[in-house]
Design an enzyme around this catalytic site. Structure first.
Site, PDB file in Angstrom:
ATOM      1  N   PHE A 107      68.710  20.520 -44.695  1.00 39.76           N
ATOM      2  CA  PHE A 107      67.205  19.416 -43.526  1.00 39.76           C
ATOM      3  C   PHE A 107      66.945  20.793 -42.244  1.00 39.76           C
ATOM      4  O   PHE A 107      68.043  21.377 -41.527  1.00 39.76           O
ATOM      5  CB  PHE A 107      68.013  18.370 -43.543  1.00 39.76           C
ATOM      6  CG  PHE A 107      68.200  17.200 -43.912  1.00 39.76           C
ATOM      7  CD1 PHE A 107      67.810  17.781 -45.200  1.00 39.76           C
ATOM      8  CD2 PHE A 107      69.069  15.964 -43.542  1.00 39.76           C
ATOM      9  CE1 PHE A 107      67.813  16.233 -46.079  1.00 39.76           C
ATOM     10  CE2 PHE A 107      69.237  15.191 -44.737  1.00 39.76           C
ATOM     11  CZ  PHE A 107      68.477  15.300 -45.744  1.00 39.76           C
ATOM     12  N   GLU A 108      65.991  20.648 -41.906  1.00 38.42           N
ATOM     13  CA  GLU A 108      65.776  20.984 -40.557  1.00 38.42           C
ATOM     14  C   GLU A 108      65.032  20.319 -40.280  1.00 38.42           C
ATOM     15  O   GLU A 108      64.480  18.865 -39.833  1.00 38.42           O
ATOM     16  CB  GLU A 108      64.206  22.041 -41.361  1.00 38.42           C
ATOM     17  CG  GLU A 108      64.913  23.423 -42.154  1.00 38.42           C
ATOM     18  CD  GLU A 108      64.340  24.338 -42.457  1.00 38.42           C
ATOM     19  OE1 GLU A 108      63.545  24.363 -41.609  1.00 38.42           O
ATOM     20  OE2 GLU A 108      65.134  25.159 -43.599  1.00 38.42           O
TER      21      GLU A 108
END
Length: 602
Positions: free
Chosen positions: A387-388
């Site tokens: 996740f970014e």
């Protein structure tokens, strides 16, 4: 990870002007020294030291005939503390005489700004001193001293808290029966409901005291496999200790699995992402053509159908974009062949463009069911969370990474624990956050009192902390990040050995979150940590030469070639390296993987 980008850290400060003033009403009650047994003349009476780290010695002493000596060991930093009754809205001065390296003195729960002070090196007795004013409703504070991970014993003596005394504290009630969480062959996770007025808790194993904690959860380690244990909890404060709770019984798992699936990997593993669902300049690589160097193959990427639905899908790259792509049947057959050769194949969720926000429990449940479908359909070994950007965020409620309340964080933790429970001990769970979301938590976490920093800074910390017993590998992306401050309070620039040494040392040593000594992020095991790097100059900002990669590994695993940064230990069991990506490594004639094989002997 798909395309390089730099994360900018925007810091804003709003300065108030024009006649605003704060008025603090400070009590004028008579001052006295409120610290109980501050000279340790009565042993450890009144003091509680984590993991049994404290002892009273007759030499060296500063005053009287006794002093405290506490020794950090493993993930414990030898904190000795007591809770003192105080008056609201009153001024206090805390002081102590100390000896040793990295010795801290502080006060927590002040109701205003918690304070701490420290000395890096005190070869002889040195006085530490700080002060604070209690909040309008504060009736007790916790004063403490502690050392640091990987350092030797420290001494403390003549601890003093001077200010007006408060009203007597009542003994806390007995906690309810604890609940069990994650169980491995050597550990049991416990949690329990908070008790009003308690400032700490003690866990008993089979009737004997095991450890003391400040929060409402603990993981008991060092247990034998396939063995039943009984656990009870007591609540403590300055008035004493409650009766023991009702007991809960838990049996450890059989040996061989390893916590968080760690035992299913080789001692030193090479992790790489395979561009399976998209095309870029590195070219398409068939699963069957992935070189044997790669021990963990992350399929990039499973992507959401929308940012908040929780629904994740995976499909192979279309033939029009990826000439030479294999059929789904051949892809699945190649996965089985890799697994037969001892490799692990995971689905990686997210990437630069795959924003996932589990804002509701419905989205959480959809995430679990859709990810399970991918794992089952392709016969995979586990899950990688990449996740970014805005997939994780904090609000003003999440000031303590140990007790998150933001839905996207709470729901992600719940979803991953559910998947781990569903697939069992062999399930491989990895994470690939950027340094912005992990190590930047050393300076900032959340917003508001931490300087107006982007509220996502350090946002992975609650997820990592909650899942540390389930986590197989954390491989932070040491690239696309800009400069980050290390434990030496110096900024380190990506692309050099010092950056990887400093960032990895933080994970293996632990660090105070947002500079708050009372909120320590405990170190991870070295077998849970790999260093994330671009595999080539084309793969991302922060490419590191093979010579510098080897220098970093030498320092971290052998404590040689450390350059300007001094680590807090050496970790020969460091798991290995992660690369973005397998495709870019092949594009660059396998320079990255060949170097890994040469360093670790294939």
């Amino acid at each position: 990870m798909e395309r390089p980008r730099l994360l900018a850290v925007l810091v804003t400060a709003a300065l108030a002007a024009g006649g605003l003033a704060a008025t603090v009403q400070v009590s004028q009650a008579a001052d006295s020294d409120l610290a109980h047994n501050g000279g340790f003349e009565s042993g450890l009476d009144g003091w509680s030291c984590t993991a049994g780290s404290g002892a009273v010695v007759s030499a060296p002493v500063h005053g009287g005939s006794s002093a405290l000596e506490a020794t950090p060991a493993g993930s414990d930093y030898a904190q000795c503390a007591q809770t003192v009754t105080v008056k609201p809205g009153s001024a206090y001065t805390l002081s102590a005489w100390v000896q040793g390296s990295y010795v801290y003195l502080g006060a927590a729960g002040t109701g205003t700004t918690d304070v701490s002070t420290w000395t890096q090196s005190a070869g002889s007795w040195q006085q530490l001193r700080t002060s604070f004013t209690t909040g309008p409703a504060t009736t007790s504070v916790r004063i403490y001293t502690h050392g640091w991970y990987g350092t030797g014993a420290y001494e403390a003596d003549d601890v003093s808290l001077v200010g007006p005394g408060g009203d007597p504290v009542q003994l806390p009630a007995t906690p309810g029966r604890p609940a069990t969480g994650a169980i491995t062959s050597g550990s049991v996770a416990l949690s329990w409901a908070a008790v009003p007025g308690a400032t700490g808790y003690t866990v008993y194993r089979d009737g004997a005291k095991d450890l003391s904690v400040n929060g409402t959860s603990a993981t008991i380690t060092g247990l034998a496999a396939s063995t039943a244990y009984s656990f009870q909890v007591t609540a403590t404060n300055s008035a004493g200790e409650s009766a023991k709770s009702a007991a809960v019984t838990a049996s450890t798992a059989a040996s061989g699995g390893g916590g968080g699936g760690a035992g299913v990997l080789p001692a030193h593993a090479l992790v790489g992402y395979l561009h399976s669902s998209f095309a870029n300049g590195s070219g398409y690589t068939r699963m069957a053509d992935v070189p044997d160097s790669w021990d963990v193959i992350d399929l990039a990427f499973g992507e959401p159908t929308s940012a908040t639905s929780g629904d994740v899908r995976f499909s192979l790259c279309p033939a029009a974009e990826c000439p030479g792509v294999e059929s789904v049947a051949d892809f699945k057959a190649a996965i089985k062949a890799k697994q037969a050769a001892g490799k692990k194949v995971l689905i990686s969720i997210g990437g630069q463009n795959g924003q996932v926000q589990l804002t509701t429990t419905a989205a959480r449940d959809t995430f679990v069911s859709s990810v399970s479908k991918i794992i089952d359909d392709y016969g995979l070994d586990g899950l990688d969370i990449d996740f970014e950007g805005h997939s994780l965020s904090l609000d003003t409620g999440d000031k303590d990474f140990r007790n998150p309340t933001t839905p996207v964080v709470v729901n992600l933790i719940s979803a991953l624990k559910t998947l781990k429970a569903k697939y069992g001990a062999g399930f491989v769970l990895t994470m690939a956050p950027e340094t912005f979301f992990v190590q930047l938590g050393y300076q900032y976490y959340g917003s508001g009192p931490f300087g107006g920093q982007d509220p996502r800074a350090g946002a992975y910390l609650p997820v990592i902390n909650a899942l540390r017993d389930d986590l197989t590998l954390l491989h932070v992306q040491d690239y696309n990040s800009g400069s980050i401050m290390g434990l030496d309070n110096q900024y380190h620039s990506m692309g050099g050995a010092d950056f990887h040494i400093a960032m990895t040392d933080m994970l293996l040593t632990g660090f105070p979150v947002a500079g708050d000594q009372s909120r320590m992020f405990a170190p991870l095991r070295p077998d849970q940590v790999a260093i994330g790097l671009p595999a080539s100059t084309n793969a991302g900002n922060g490419y590191t030469s093979t010579a510098d990669v080897n220098t970093a590994l030498n320092c971290l695993t052998r404590k040689t070639d450390c350059g300007s940064y001094t680590t807090h230990g050496s970790w020969p069991d460091l798991r290995g390296l992660m690369a973005w990506s397998i495709n870019w490594d092949l594009f660059s004639n396998q320079e990255f993987s060949r170097n890994f094989d040469a360093y670790f002997g294939g």
